[in-house]
Design a protein around this motif. Structure first.
Motif, mmCIF file in Angstrom:
data_model
loop_
_atom_site.group_PDB
_atom_site.id
_atom_site.type_symbol
_atom_site.label_atom_id
_atom_site.label_comp_id
_atom_site.label_asym_id
_atom_site.label_seq_id
_atom_site.Cartn_x
_atom_site.Cartn_y
_atom_site.Cartn_z
ATOM 1 N N GLY A 1 16.222 2.615 10.154
ATOM 2 C CA GLY A 1 15.921 3.319 11.410
ATOM 3 C C GLY A 1 14.460 3.232 11.801
ATOM 4 N N TYR A 2 14.124 4.053 12.770
ATOM 5 C CA TYR A 2 12.789 4.114 13.363
ATOM 6 C C TYR A 2 11.731 4.387 12.285
ATOM 7 N N GLY A 3 12.042 5.307 11.368
ATOM 8 C CA GLY A 3 11.103 5.688 10.315
ATOM 9 C C GLY A 3 10.832 4.552 9.339
ATOM 10 N N THR A 4 11.890 3.797 9.024
ATOM 11 C CA THR A 4 11.728 2.673 8.098
ATOM 12 C C THR A 4 10.746 1.664 8.683
ATOM 13 N N THR A 5 10.939 1.379 9.973
ATOM 14 C CA THR A 5 10.066 0.424 10.644
ATOM 15 C C THR A 5 8.623 0.921 10.636
ATOM 16 N N ASP A 6 8.442 2.223 10.851
ATOM 17 C CA ASP A 6 7.076 2.739 10.849
ATOM 18 C C ASP A 6 6.451 2.686 9.464
ATOM 19 N N MET A 7 7.249 2.823 8.422
ATOM 20 C CA MET A 7 6.704 2.672 7.068
ATOM 21 C C MET A 7 6.281 1.223 6.827
ATOM 22 N N ALA A 8 7.104 0.289 7.288
ATOM 23 C CA ALA A 8 6.735 -1.124 7.143
ATOM 24 C C ALA A 8 5.467 -1.422 7.943
ATOM 25 N N ALA A 9 5.401 -0.852 9.145
ATOM 26 C CA ALA A 9 4.255 -1.128 10.017
ATOM 27 C C ALA A 9 2.963 -0.588 9.405
ATOM 28 N N ILE A 10 3.019 0.597 8.830
ATOM 29 C CA ILE A 10 1.777 1.174 8.316
ATOM 30 C C ILE A 10 1.306 0.375 7.099
ATOM 31 N N ARG A 11 2.249 -0.059 6.278
ATOM 32 C CA ARG A 11 1.841 -0.847 5.115
ATOM 33 C C ARG A 11 1.236 -2.178 5.568
ATOM 34 N N TYR A 12 1.864 -2.783 6.555
ATOM 35 C CA TYR A 12 1.363 -4.054 7.066
ATOM 36 C C TYR A 12 -0.029 -3.899 7.695
ATOM 37 N N ARG A 13 -0.217 -2.804 8.404
ATOM 38 C CA ARG A 13 -1.504 -2.603 9.080
ATOM 39 C C ARG A 13 -2.635 -2.370 8.087
ATOM 40 N N VAL A 14 -2.319 -1.715 6.984
ATOM 41 C CA VAL A 14 -3.357 -1.480 5.970
ATOM 42 C C VAL A 14 -3.599 -2.753 5.152
ATOM 43 N N THR A 15 -2.521 -3.333 4.617
ATOM 44 C CA THR A 15 -2.716 -4.467 3.703
ATOM 45 C C THR A 15 -2.852 -5.792 4.437
ATOM 46 N N GLY A 16 -2.024 -6.015 5.451
ATOM 47 C CA GLY A 16 -2.062 -7.290 6.153
ATOM 48 C C GLY A 16 -3.218 -7.355 7.144
ATOM 49 N N LEU A 17 -3.348 -6.317 7.967
ATOM 50 C CA LEU A 17 -4.362 -6.349 9.021
ATOM 51 C C LEU A 17 -5.695 -5.762 8.572
ATOM 52 N N ARG A 18 -5.721 -5.109 7.430
ATOM 53 C CA ARG A 18 -6.952 -4.525 6.888
ATOM 54 C C ARG A 18 -7.599 -3.540 7.862
ATOM 55 N N ALA A 19 -6.786 -2.658 8.383
ATOM 56 C CA ALA A 19 -7.302 -1.665 9.330
ATOM 57 C C ALA A 19 -8.137 -0.609 8.609
ATOM 58 N N ASP A 20 -9.205 -0.161 9.287
ATOM 59 C CA ASP A 20 -9.969 0.992 8.800
ATOM 60 C C ASP A 20 -9.453 2.271 9.459
ATOM 61 N N ARG A 21 -8.852 2.076 10.613
ATOM 62 C CA ARG A 21 -8.376 3.227 11.370
ATOM 63 C C ARG A 21 -7.114 2.781 12.100
ATOM 64 N N ILE A 22 -6.083 3.626 12.085
ATOM 65 C CA ILE A 22 -4.846 3.306 12.803
ATOM 66 C C ILE A 22 -4.555 4.476 13.733
ATOM 67 N N THR A 23 -4.495 4.179 15.015
ATOM 68 C CA THR A 23 -4.332 5.234 16.001
ATOM 69 C C THR A 23 -3.029 5.029 16.754
ATOM 70 N N TYR A 24 -2.184 6.044 16.750
ATOM 71 C CA TYR A 24 -0.893 5.972 17.436
ATOM 72 C C TYR A 24 -0.963 6.837 18.677
ATOM 73 N N VAL A 25 -0.971 6.214 19.841
ATOM 74 C CA VAL A 25 -0.994 6.964 21.089
ATOM 75 C C VAL A 25 0.460 7.089 21.553
ATOM 76 N N VAL A 26 1.086 8.182 21.203
ATOM 77 C CA VAL A 26 2.529 8.347 21.414
ATOM 78 C C VAL A 26 2.795 9.803 21.821
ATOM 79 N N GLY A 27 3.874 10.026 22.552
ATOM 80 C CA GLY A 27 4.249 11.362 23.020
ATOM 81 C C GLY A 27 4.176 12.442 21.946
ATOM 82 N N SER A 28 3.787 13.642 22.370
ATOM 83 C CA SER A 28 3.560 14.720 21.405
ATOM 84 C C SER A 28 4.856 15.135 20.706
ATOM 85 N N GLU A 29 6.019 14.822 21.306
ATOM 86 C CA GLU A 29 7.270 15.211 20.646
ATOM 87 C C GLU A 29 7.495 14.444 19.342
ATOM 88 N N GLN A 30 6.697 13.394 19.120
ATOM 89 C CA GLN A 30 6.857 12.649 17.863
ATOM 90 C C GLN A 30 5.836 13.057 16.798
#
Ligand code: ARG
Length: 576
Positions: free
Chosen positions: A314-343
């Protein structure tokens, strides 16, 4: 270019050190703009209490230290222990003159450039892109513009929803109506109609529902014809978003797409690794993480579902994959999610699970920037009169149409009029999103957003056009104004101090992801300019030196307004 408030804070730190030793050097100086002087500091009140000395005495010790600085004209104790600080006129004049010739207009580059992944916009394929998506798009885009200007390394991530079980019915519907008809409908933004027709059949027709389920299996298995149809569906929707982005001047392009499907091959690994690490367990047949600190109304731990009991992700699984990829693959120092407050809860759980798994080290800042709802006058989610969701392109066109009504008497040339109406309408619509605290909801009101007075896009656009017309009347080029600036009059001084605050306004809005603070700064600047222009004749100044100074002040105001609006993504028409 030292921002006066920051320069004062540094001086105060030195004064605190000199007066009370190193332990107190970093006490918050509590410096605010003041009506009695340029600034006021309340540091002596809290410090006096801490060291049991009368605040007035503390204030006078600090004031005596401050008074020596070149930057300061006077530092005086008042009331129970306030310090009223007046800056030196010469210092202000020199600082603001230097700002005029600085190509960054005083905005410092970030001391430590960071790699920032910004997840924003993220509409869903074959589902309406609603006003809520418009707002995350506009706020996210202002944020990336500011970050890039500060010298950060930005990776835009448009996490579009292009995967999931819904695609079974959508693809079957596409086959039913034919590829050409589907193309026409989707590229035109008739996305909701397409989705609803599919859903209607799915609910009413068991044979269709059956076909849809088989189609999901084929999609997941990567069956060729199904993939071809799926790609077509995605591309048709993409055309619609791209048209919207282009029209709005949003910087997202196809290279910024980081769709849900991209993470699909990683999902099984995500589940296996989390299970192996003991972060996820099977509960009622589903694989779930139970991050600490999240409980439901019944007091039971809340699950972040990773694999449903039927095996689907589901949606959560994809977000777990995305966060791991952004840290390890993209080497992000900061990850900002601009998304509706209901989430908000969803992201809090994703971050907590990722931290638990060791996928999100403390050195990486992850944040959800909650975006409030856009509502109609009834304070409910914005809808058309007939209760339908509104097509974004129609909304944009309505803003432009109404903008043309507002400005129509000013121009005879229809081409020019249409061009300016486009900038004004789009500027108004975007500025309405940007000028409100991002997590509060606001009422979409065309009349208010298009008003030429108040904190609106058109007001700020008009402010720049008005300054340009001063230069046009004098047949001068604002780019050539060089000063030197002198700040004698009260209104000149107020405007100069405001201009010097630009750096702080920009960097603050990047740190907290609050473009409305930059918007508020620009509005204050335009208001200070109006007061200046009323009180200080520019073209008819008493002498040549004053005229040069005031022209320079007007030019600098124009440059700061134009750059500030550009950083927000608001178009700046030359004339209005
Ligand atoms: N497509 C989602 C929606 O429309 C937003 C996705 C936000 N980003 C994310 N990484 N979950 O609500």
């Amino acid at each position: 270019m030292p921002d006066p408030q920051a320069a004062l804070a540094a001086l105060m730190s030195t004064a605190l050190h000199a007066g009370y030793g190193p332990d107190f050097a970093h006490t918050d100086p509590v410096i605010r703009p003041s009506v009695f002087a340029d600034f006021q500091s309340n540091v002596a009140l809290a410090l006096g209490k801490r060291i049991s000395q009368p605040p007035r005495e503390v204030a006078s010790v600090l004031a005596a230290h401050l008074a020596d600085a070149e930057l300061i004209e006077r530092a005086e104790v008042s009331g129970p222990g306030f310090i009223n600080i007046t800056l030196s006129e010469g210092w202000i004049a020199a600082a603001v003159t230097a700002q005029l010739t600085d190509e960054r207009l005083g905005v410092q580059q970030a001391g430590q450039p960071a790699r920032v992944v910004v997840d924003y916009s993220a509409p869903n394929v074959a589902k309406e892109m609603h006003v809520g998506h418009l707002r995350t798009t506009v706020v996210g885009d202002a944020f990336v513009r500011v970050l890039e200007f500060l010298g950060h390394d930005v990776i835009r991530a448009n996490h579009i929803g292009d995967w999931g079980t819904n695609f079974g019915m959508l693809l079957e519907h596409l086959v039913d109506i034919g590829e050409e008809a589907a193309y026409a409908q989707l590229a035109a933004g008739e996305i909701n109609a397409f989705y609803q027709a599919a859903k209607l059949k799915f609910d009413a027709d068991p044979e269709f529902a059956d076909r849809s389920r088989r189609r999901v299996v084929a999609l997941q298995a990567g069956e060729q014809e199904t993939l071809r149809l799926w790609e077509m569906l995605v591309n048709d929707s993409k055309q619609y978003y791209n048209a919207i982005y282009l029209r709005l001047g949003v910087t997202l392009t196809d290279t910024d797409l980081a769709p849900e499907s991209f993470y699909n091959p990683m999902l099984q690994g995500v589940c296996d690794d989390l299970e192996l690490a003991g972060v996820a367990t099977i509960s009622e047949g589903a694989l779930c993480a139970f991050p600490p600190g999240f409980t439901g109304r019944d007091g039971r731990p809340l699950p972040l579902i990773l694999r449903k009991s039927d095996g689907g992700y589901g949606y959560g699984t994809t977000d777990m994959a995305a966060i791991r990829y952004r840290v390890t693959g993209l080497r992000a120092d900061r990850i900002t999610y601009v998304v509706g407050s209901e989430q908000a809860q969803h992201f809090a759980m994703v971050f907590a699970t990722a931290r638990q798994a060791g996928w999100l080290p403390d050195s990486v800042r992850a944040e959800h920037v909650p975006i409030g709802m856009v509502t109609g006058a009834d304070k409910r989610r914005f809808r058309s009169r007939s209760g339908q969701s509104v097509k974004l392109i129609d909304l944009i066109e309505e803003a432009i149409f109404r903008a043309e009504e507002v400005i129509k008497d000013r121009y005879d040339d229809p081409g020019l009029r249409a061009q300016i109406a486009e900038s004004v309408g789009i500027g108004a619509l975007k500025y309405a999103d940007l000028s409100v605290a991002r997590d509060s909801s606001y009422v979409l009101d065309f009349d208010r957003m298009l008003a030429l007075t108040g904190n609106t896009g058109p007001y700020l656009q008009y402010a720049t056009a008005r300054i340009r017309s001063i230069f046009a009347r004098a047949e001068l080029d604002p780019a050539l104004a060089a000063g030197p600036i002198i700040v004698g009059e009260h209104a000149e001084r107020a405007l100069a101090l405001r201009l010097l605050g630009f750096d702080a306004a920009v960097s603050q809005s990047a740190d907290t992801v609050e473009p409305h603070k930059l918007a508020a700064y620009l509005f204050d600047l335009a208001s200070d300019f109006t007061a200046f222009y009323e009180q200080c004749p520019v073209l008819k100044a008493a002498d040549a030196k004053t005229r040069l100074s005031r022209l320079a002040m007007a030019a600098l105001t124009l440059k700061v307004l134009a750059l500030g609006l550009e950083l927000l993504g608001i178009p700046v028409p030359e004339r209005m």
